[in-house]
Design a protein around this motif. Structure first.
Motif, PDB file in Angstrom:
ATOM      1  N   ALA A   1       3.284  14.740  -2.524  1.00 41.70           N
ATOM      2  CA  ALA A   1       4.588  14.076  -2.657  1.00 41.70           C
ATOM      3  C   ALA A   1       4.487  12.571  -2.444  1.00 41.70           C
ATOM      4  O   ALA A   1       5.248  11.807  -3.022  1.00 41.70           O
ATOM      5  CB  ALA A   1       5.557  14.674  -1.642  1.00 41.70           C
ATOM      6  N   PHE A   2       3.534  12.138  -1.630  1.00 48.21           N
ATOM      7  CA  PHE A   2       3.489  10.697  -1.302  1.00 48.21           C
ATOM      8  C   PHE A   2       2.316   9.952  -1.921  1.00 48.21           C
ATOM      9  O   PHE A   2       2.379   8.750  -2.084  1.00 48.21           O
ATOM     10  CB  PHE A   2       3.458  10.495   0.209  1.00 48.21           C
ATOM     11  CG  PHE A   2       4.774  10.811   0.865  1.00 48.21           C
ATOM     12  CD1 PHE A   2       5.804   9.887   0.820  1.00 48.21           C
ATOM     13  CD2 PHE A   2       4.974  12.016   1.493  1.00 48.21           C
ATOM     14  CE1 PHE A   2       7.024  10.169   1.411  1.00 48.21           C
ATOM     15  CE2 PHE A   2       6.186  12.303   2.081  1.00 48.21           C
ATOM     16  CZ  PHE A   2       7.216  11.389   2.038  1.00 48.21           C
ATOM     17  N   VAL A   3       1.245  10.665  -2.172  1.00 45.41           N
ATOM     18  CA  VAL A   3       0.041   9.927  -2.562  1.00 45.41           C
ATOM     19  C   VAL A   3      -0.326  10.102  -4.017  1.00 45.41           C
ATOM     20  O   VAL A   3      -0.668   9.152  -4.687  1.00 45.41           O
ATOM     21  CB  VAL A   3      -1.156  10.323  -1.658  1.00 45.41           C
ATOM     22  CG1 VAL A   3      -2.340   9.421  -1.925  1.00 45.41           C
ATOM     23  CG2 VAL A   3      -0.769  10.273  -0.203  1.00 45.41           C
ATOM     24  N   GLN A   4      -0.282  11.319  -4.497  1.00 45.92           N
ATOM     25  CA  GLN A   4      -0.771  11.558  -5.857  1.00 45.92           C
ATOM     26  C   GLN A   4       0.155  10.940  -6.902  1.00 45.92           C
ATOM     27  O   GLN A   4       1.346  10.988  -6.780  1.00 45.92           O
ATOM     28  CB  GLN A   4      -0.883  13.063  -6.091  1.00 45.92           C
ATOM     29  CG  GLN A   4      -1.896  13.674  -5.150  1.00 45.92           C
ATOM     30  CD  GLN A   4      -3.294  13.647  -5.690  1.00 45.92           C
ATOM     31  OE1 GLN A   4      -3.546  14.278  -6.678  1.00 45.92           O
ATOM     32  NE2 GLN A   4      -4.205  12.938  -5.060  1.00 45.92           N
TER      33      GLN A   4
ATOM     34  N   ASP B   1       0.851  -1.189   0.000  1.00 47.47           N
ATOM     35  CA  ASP B   1       0.000   0.000   0.000  1.00 47.47           C
ATOM     36  C   ASP B   1       0.888   1.241   0.000  1.00 47.47           C
ATOM     37  O   ASP B   1       2.081   1.148  -0.186  1.00 47.47           O
ATOM     38  CB  ASP B   1      -0.925  -0.005   1.220  1.00 47.47           C
ATOM     39  CG  ASP B   1      -2.109  -0.943   1.016  1.00 47.47           C
ATOM     40  OD1 ASP B   1      -2.670  -1.408   2.010  1.00 47.47           O
ATOM     41  OD2 ASP B   1      -2.445  -1.212  -0.154  1.00 47.47           O
ATOM     42  N   HIS B   2       0.294   2.402   0.237  1.00 49.73           N
ATOM     43  CA  HIS B   2       1.104   3.630   0.222  1.00 49.73           C
ATOM     44  C   HIS B   2       2.201   3.593   1.273  1.00 49.73           C
ATOM     45  O   HIS B   2       2.055   2.947   2.303  1.00 49.73           O
ATOM     46  CB  HIS B   2       0.201   4.825   0.504  1.00 49.73           C
ATOM     47  CG  HIS B   2      -0.865   4.955  -0.498  1.00 49.73           C
ATOM     48  ND1 HIS B   2      -0.626   5.379  -1.777  1.00 49.73           N
ATOM     49  CD2 HIS B   2      -2.187   4.681  -0.428  1.00 49.73           C
ATOM     50  CE1 HIS B   2      -1.750   5.359  -2.448  1.00 49.73           C
ATOM     51  NE2 HIS B   2      -2.714   4.936  -1.668  1.00 49.73           N
ATOM     52  N   ILE B   3       3.250   4.351   1.011  1.00 52.30           N
ATOM     53  CA  ILE B   3       4.351   4.432   1.978  1.00 52.30           C
ATOM     54  C   ILE B   3       3.837   5.096   3.245  1.00 52.30           C
ATOM     55  O   ILE B   3       4.190   4.733   4.350  1.00 52.30           O
ATOM     56  CB  ILE B   3       5.512   5.272   1.410  1.00 52.30           C
ATOM     57  CG1 ILE B   3       5.967   4.678   0.091  1.00 52.30           C
ATOM     58  CG2 ILE B   3       6.661   5.345   2.417  1.00 52.30           C
ATOM     59  CD1 ILE B   3       6.908   5.586  -0.666  1.00 52.30           C
ATOM     60  N   ILE B   4       2.999   6.119   3.034  1.00 52.59           N
ATOM     61  CA  ILE B   4       2.450   6.762   4.220  1.00 52.59           C
ATOM     62  C   ILE B   4       0.997   6.320   4.397  1.00 52.59           C
ATOM     63  O   ILE B   4       0.329   5.949   3.430  1.00 52.59           O
ATOM     64  CB  ILE B   4       2.551   8.302   4.176  1.00 52.59           C
ATOM     65  CG1 ILE B   4       1.674   8.880   3.070  1.00 52.59           C
ATOM     66  CG2 ILE B   4       3.987   8.748   4.013  1.00 52.59           C
ATOM     67  CD1 ILE B   4       1.408  10.353   3.261  1.00 52.59           C
ATOM     68  N   THR B   5       0.541   6.335   5.631  1.00 52.50           N
ATOM     69  CA  THR B   5      -0.823   5.902   5.907  1.00 52.50           C
ATOM     70  C   THR B   5      -1.760   7.102   5.995  1.00 52.50           C
ATOM     71  O   THR B   5      -2.899   7.034   5.553  1.00 52.50           O
ATOM     72  CB  THR B   5      -0.843   5.095   7.222  1.00 52.50           C
ATOM     73  OG1 THR B   5       0.090   4.039   7.093  1.00 52.50           O
ATOM     74  CG2 THR B   5      -2.216   4.522   7.505  1.00 52.50           C
ATOM     75  N   GLY B   6      -1.282   8.185   6.559  1.00 52.10           N
ATOM     76  CA  GLY B   6      -2.146   9.358   6.665  1.00 52.10           C
ATOM     77  C   GLY B   6      -1.385  10.582   7.134  1.00 52.10           C
ATOM     78  O   GLY B   6      -0.236  10.495   7.580  1.00 52.10           O
ATOM     79  N   ILE B   7      -2.058  11.724   6.996  1.00 49.63           N
ATOM     80  CA  ILE B   7      -1.469  13.005   7.427  1.00 49.63           C
ATOM     81  C   ILE B   7      -2.509  13.719   8.287  1.00 49.63           C
ATOM     82  O   ILE B   7      -3.682  13.754   7.926  1.00 49.63           O
ATOM     83  CB  ILE B   7      -1.176  13.918   6.213  1.00 49.63           C
ATOM     84  CG1 ILE B   7      -0.363  13.179   5.155  1.00 49.63           C
ATOM     85  CG2 ILE B   7      -0.469  15.201   6.640  1.00 49.63           C
ATOM     86  CD1 ILE B   7      -0.377  13.873   3.799  1.00 49.63           C
TER      87      ILE B   7
END
Ligand code: ASP
Length: 440
Positions: free
Chosen positions: A437-440, A287-293
């Motif tokens: 930077a992380f999601v789009q 999944d994404h590198i980051i989970t949330g902001i």
């Protein structure tokens, strides 16, 4: 597989919503234990039944006729009963509640009736047994939960039973009188039942499809979080992302039961699953590198610099004591070689910041103590960040490219989040930059 399904107030706001809940419960035999809230708002300006019950109680307390408010409650339940052609004897139920009101019953009893009646109606609709929460959830006289008795009774009464409907939000004192949890407490009821019967999943049905990766008021159509660990959720909720009651998470987290946040208005959406670190599987990595902001505005930063501080002992402690003596809780203490900062919400030092600066100067024997206000903290959370190099570089470049000045950086030692402090006016822009930077 056994599931506990808890439905919140908006899921049971009227007959139309009851029908959705009916279909969801019917569609899956694994949903054996159903916990319900009182009917919530049908539209923005509407009232929650629980709020109206508190209002009724206030009328009784101040000896003002309570019927105008109480009639609205009765009508709402009656309409659901009529529209769904149910056969609950509401006239009799309301007669009993009125008698108790006239006898100046306790507040907890009256405000719990929303959940009680909601469960009665749903059990009639689904043709399942109703089990009163007062026989399952037990409190001590000091208001704390009697965990042993609660666990024992739930497993004794519910294990092996057929589908049952249980009201959320309340239990009973040793003498049988009603005691409620704090507001939103039906989540706790669901969690306690899940852990006592060792459910495979605790489904929490609401009106959103789980958590989003960022605040939709800032990011247009943010992606949904499919899976999140309890630890990540804690970091996000601490920074303002609105999530479940801490008390509700604890029993299921301890028992290693995943929580699935689901949407009653979009039941096919998989929602968000909250899992323990030990339940992370291969998929999680991809999944994404980051989970949330998430983030919050309005912090203050006290910057303390002292030549050769690195060779001294106890300077940070002395500065921290200034806050401790005033019983002010602090959030972060990022440090350098000869300097450190103390970061905390501005409202806790409102009007006394200059006094605090002077006190730190004296105690730490330094002239350089400055306070910066209007600081926003933004946390970028992701368990996958820990194992990957280059993440902070990506984050800081994203902010730099958007000409956002970073005033503070803090990374928890668990490496599941990076916190940056930026000026309040850059808050929204910084969240957009990180997201892109992380999601789009
Ligand atoms: N009905 C209660 C409240 O509004 C409890 C709940 O819905 O969880 O707080």
């Amino acid at each position: 597989m056994v599931k506990v399904a808890k439905f919140g107030g908006t899921s049971l706001a009227d007959a139309f919503q009851f029908k959705k809940v009916h279909d969801i419960v019917k569609s899956n035999d694994e949903r054996k234990y159903v916990v319900v809230s009182a009917p919530g708002k049908r539209f923005k300006e509407d009232n929650k039944i629980t709020d109206l019950l508190y209002l009724t109680q206030a009328h009784v307390k101040y000896s003002v006729p309570y019927d105008p408010v109480f009639n609205i409650i009765e009508e709402r339940f009656q309409t659901i009963n009529d529209e769904l052609k149910l056969s609950v004897d509401l006239k009799n139920e309301f007669k009993i509640i009125r008698e108790n009101l006239n006898n100046k019953c306790e507040e907890d009893y009256i405000v719990s009736r929303g959940e009680y009646l909601s469960a009665l109606l749903l059990s009639d609709y689904l043709k399942c047994d109703f089990i009163d929460a007062k026989d399952l959830i037990f409190f001590n006289y000091d208001g704390t939960l009697n965990k042993e008795k609660t666990n024992e009774k739930i497993s004794h009464i519910l294990k092996g039973s057929k589908k049952v409907i249980i009201p959320g939000f309340y239990g009973s004192y040793p003498d049988g009188s009603i005691k409620t949890f704090s507001r939103g407490g039906s989540d706790i009821t669901g969690a306690l039942i899940s852990s006592a019967i060792n459910a495979d999943m605790y489904e929490n049905w609401t009106d959103v499809s789980g958590f989003l990766m960022a605040d939709p008021r800032i990011i247009k159509n943010p992606k949904q979080i499919k899976k999140i660990t309890y630890q990540e959720l804690r970091e996000l909720s601490y920074m303002g992302a609105s999530v479940l009651h801490d008390e509700a998470i604890f029993p299921v987290r301890q028992a290693g039961i995943p929580i699935n946040i689901k949407n009653t208005n979009d039941p096919n959406n998989s929602g968000t699953i909250i899992i323990g670190n030990d339940q992370i599987d291969g998929n999680y990595e991809t999944d994404h590198i980051i989970t949330g902001i998430a983030g919050k505005k309005n912090f203050s930063l006290f910057y303390v610099h002292k030549e050769h501080m690195a060779n001294e002992v106890g300077t940070i402690k002395k500065a921290l004591e200034v806050f401790e003596n005033r019983k002010i809780s602090i959030d972060h203490v990022p440090s350098g070689i000869d300097s450190f900062s103390i970061v905390l919400p501005s409202d806790s030092v409102d009007k006394i910041d200059h006094e605090i600066v002077e006190e730190i100067k004296t105690k730490c024997n330094t002239e350089t103590v400055n306070v910066f206000k209007n600081l926003s903290l933004i946390t970028t959370v992701g368990i996958n960040m820990a194992s990957r190099p280059g993440i902070s570089a990506r984050l800081f470049s994203a902010l730099g490219n958007n000409k956002i000045n970073i005033r503070m950086i803090d990374q928890g030692s668990s490496e599941i989040n990076i916190i940056v402090g930026v000026e309040d006016r850059d808050f929204e822009l910084a969240i957009k930059a990180i997201y892109n930077a992380f999601v789009q």
